[in-house]
Design a protein around this motif. Structure first.
Motif, short mmCIF file in Angstrom:
data_model
loop_
_atom_site.label_atom_id
_atom_site.label_comp_id
_atom_site.label_asym_id
_atom_site.label_seq_id
_atom_site.Cartn_x
_atom_site.Cartn_y
_atom_site.Cartn_z
N GLU A 124 0.82 -1.22 0.00
CA GLU A 124 0.00 0.00 0.00
C GLU A 124 0.85 1.26 0.00
OE1 GLU A 124 -3.88 1.88 2.30
OE2 GLU A 124 -3.17 -0.11 2.82
N ALA A 125 1.93 1.24 0.79
CA ALA A 125 2.81 2.43 0.86
C ALA A 125 3.45 2.69 -0.51
CB ALA A 125 3.88 2.23 1.92
N ALA A 126 3.88 1.61 -1.18
CA ALA A 126 4.51 1.74 -2.50
C ALA A 126 3.50 2.28 -3.52
CB ALA A 126 5.05 0.39 -2.96
N ALA A 127 2.28 1.73 -3.48
CA ALA A 127 1.25 2.17 -4.43
C ALA A 127 0.91 3.65 -4.21
CB ALA A 127 0.00 1.31 -4.26
N ASN A 128 0.83 4.06 -2.95
CA ASN A 128 0.52 5.46 -2.65
C ASN A 128 1.65 6.39 -3.09
OD1 ASN A 128 -2.06 5.17 -1.58
ND2 ASN A 128 -1.27 4.57 0.42
N ALA A 129 2.90 5.89 -3.00
CA ALA A 129 4.05 6.69 -3.43
C ALA A 129 4.02 6.89 -4.95
CB ALA A 129 5.35 6.00 -3.02
N LEU A 130 3.53 5.89 -5.67
CA LEU A 130 3.45 5.98 -7.13
C LEU A 130 2.28 6.87 -7.58
CD1 LEU A 130 4.47 4.96 -9.92
CD2 LEU A 130 2.87 3.05 -9.68
N LEU A 131 1.24 6.87 -6.77
CA LEU A 131 -0.01 7.53 -7.15
C LEU A 131 0.18 9.00 -7.53
CD1 LEU A 131 -3.00 6.94 -7.45
CD2 LEU A 131 -3.32 7.59 -5.06
N LYS A 132 0.95 9.72 -6.72
CA LYS A 132 1.13 11.16 -6.97
C LYS A 132 1.79 11.41 -8.32
CE LYS A 132 2.51 15.43 -4.67
NZ LYS A 132 1.25 16.08 -5.08
N THR A 133 2.77 10.56 -8.66
CA THR A 133 3.46 10.70 -9.95
C THR A 133 2.51 10.41 -11.12
OG1 THR A 133 5.53 10.05 -8.89
CG2 THR A 133 5.50 9.97 -11.28
N LEU A 134 1.63 9.42 -10.93
CA LEU A 134 0.67 9.09 -11.99
C LEU A 134 -0.39 10.18 -12.13
CD1 LEU A 134 0.05 5.23 -11.56
CD2 LEU A 134 1.64 6.40 -13.08
N GLU A 135 -0.72 10.84 -11.01
CA GLU A 135 -1.72 11.92 -11.05
C GLU A 135 -1.17 13.17 -11.75
OE1 GLU A 135 -2.57 12.26 -6.90
OE2 GLU A 135 -4.38 11.03 -7.01
#
Length: 325
Positions: A124-135
């Motif tokens: 979950e932490a990794a996915a959340n870290a990626l999320l901002k870059t994808l947004e």
């Protein structure tokens, strides 16, 4: 190199590239053994090609500086992240490194591509870290995410990507393709055990797993006949093969349940019907159902926690057949 079953997805990507409408984050849903990484790499090579392959909706030229570096595995603008070993997650540190690559300047003055193989293994932490870059994607950066299913992928990641599903060939097409590669006849049940994924089926045979599994299956079917002799032999064979053996044995138990209900049209173990019938006649339906669920639960447990004592847990599972009889 592309495989025949990848053509329709590839043609869809070519159209988007030619129209300049390729999404900054592509999510390819495909099982292991489908050649999904080869398809993702072919896309990356096309996008990075310096002779305009992407804009023309064509194929990578193979002769430019970028293509040569890509083929050598030394392209400075192509980055890959994957689990360090089977059953492990992609950690937050690996994703933070992705985010750093995403904002770096291209070393060859073109696009930057980040391939995340096994995106559904991100914590979950990794996915959340990626999320901002994808947004808020940096310009000139293309993400390609590979996942076996959407079940373990955060919905927020899922919603930020352009999703593509790679359809597997029919069983007969997979069988023919693998037979052509290996120049030998193969069993249909080998194809079914591997979910009709051609490369997984080919590897299964090349590594001798088909022979070892036949031995395990014979031992397991013999064990299921009261008075349940050979428990430790079966447990030993399962442990040698790894926790995937539990998944295969669960398919066998489901086949036994189908046999008991007269639904014999599409059994995974289509060439081992005498063993299916033998076990179906020996074990009560309720026990088969309980033990199938227990096998699937144990498989998931060993998948998540590779350090557990697998043999001990498999012995415990096998005793369930005896305890309930």
């Amino acid at each position: 190199m592309l495989y025949p079953w990848q053509e329709s997805v590839w043609q869809g990507w070519q159209q988007l590239l030619a129209q300049g409408r390729m999404h900054h984050a592509i999510l390819l849903v495909a099982p292991y053994g489908s050649g999904r990484e080869a398809l993702a790499r072919y896309l990356a090579k096309t996008v990075l090609c310096q002779n305009g392959a992407a804009g023309a909706g064509g194929e990578p030229c193979g002769v430019c500086h970028s293509c040569k570096l890509f083929e050598a595995g030394t392209h400075p603008d192509f980055h890959v992240v994957a689990p360090l070993q089977e059953g492990k997650q992609i950690g937050v540190d690996a994703v933070r490194q992705c985010n750093r690559w995403a904002v770096e300047t291209s070393q060859l003055g073109g696009e930057r591509i980040i391939l995340i193989d096994g995106a559904d293994t991100m914590g979950e932490a990794a996915a959340n870290a990626l999320l901002k870059t994808l947004e808020e994607p940096p310009s000139g950066c293309q993400f390609i995410l590979l996942a076996s299913s959407l079940d373990n992928l955060l919905p927020t990641i899922n919603s930020r990507c352009n999703k593509w599903r790679l359809a597997m060939p029919t069983e007969q097409d997979t069988k023919r393709w693998v037979e052509k590669q290996l120049m030998q006849t193969i069993k249909l049940e080998t194809v079914r055990l591997n979910g009709s994924a051609p490369l997984a089926t080919q590897q299964f045979i090349e590594q001798g797993q088909d022979i070892r599994y036949a031995k395990l299956l014979a031992a397991f079917a013999e064990f299921l006949r009261p008075p349940f002799i050979g428990l430790y032999d079966v447990a030993g064979l399962c442990t040698q093969e790894g926790h995937h053996s539990l998944k295969w044995l669960s398919y066998f138990l489901v086949d036994c349940l189908k046999w008991q209900q007269g639904a014999t049209a599409h059994l995974v173990h289509s060439e081992s019907l005498p063993l299916v019938e033998q076990a179906a006649n020996a074990i009560a339906p309720m026990i088969l159902l309980d033990q199938t669920r227990a096998a699937n639960s144990l498989y998931q447990k060993l998948e998540r926690h590779p350090g557990l004592n697998a043999e001990l847990l498999i012995v415990e599972w096998l005793t369930g057949f005896m305890a309930q009889h």
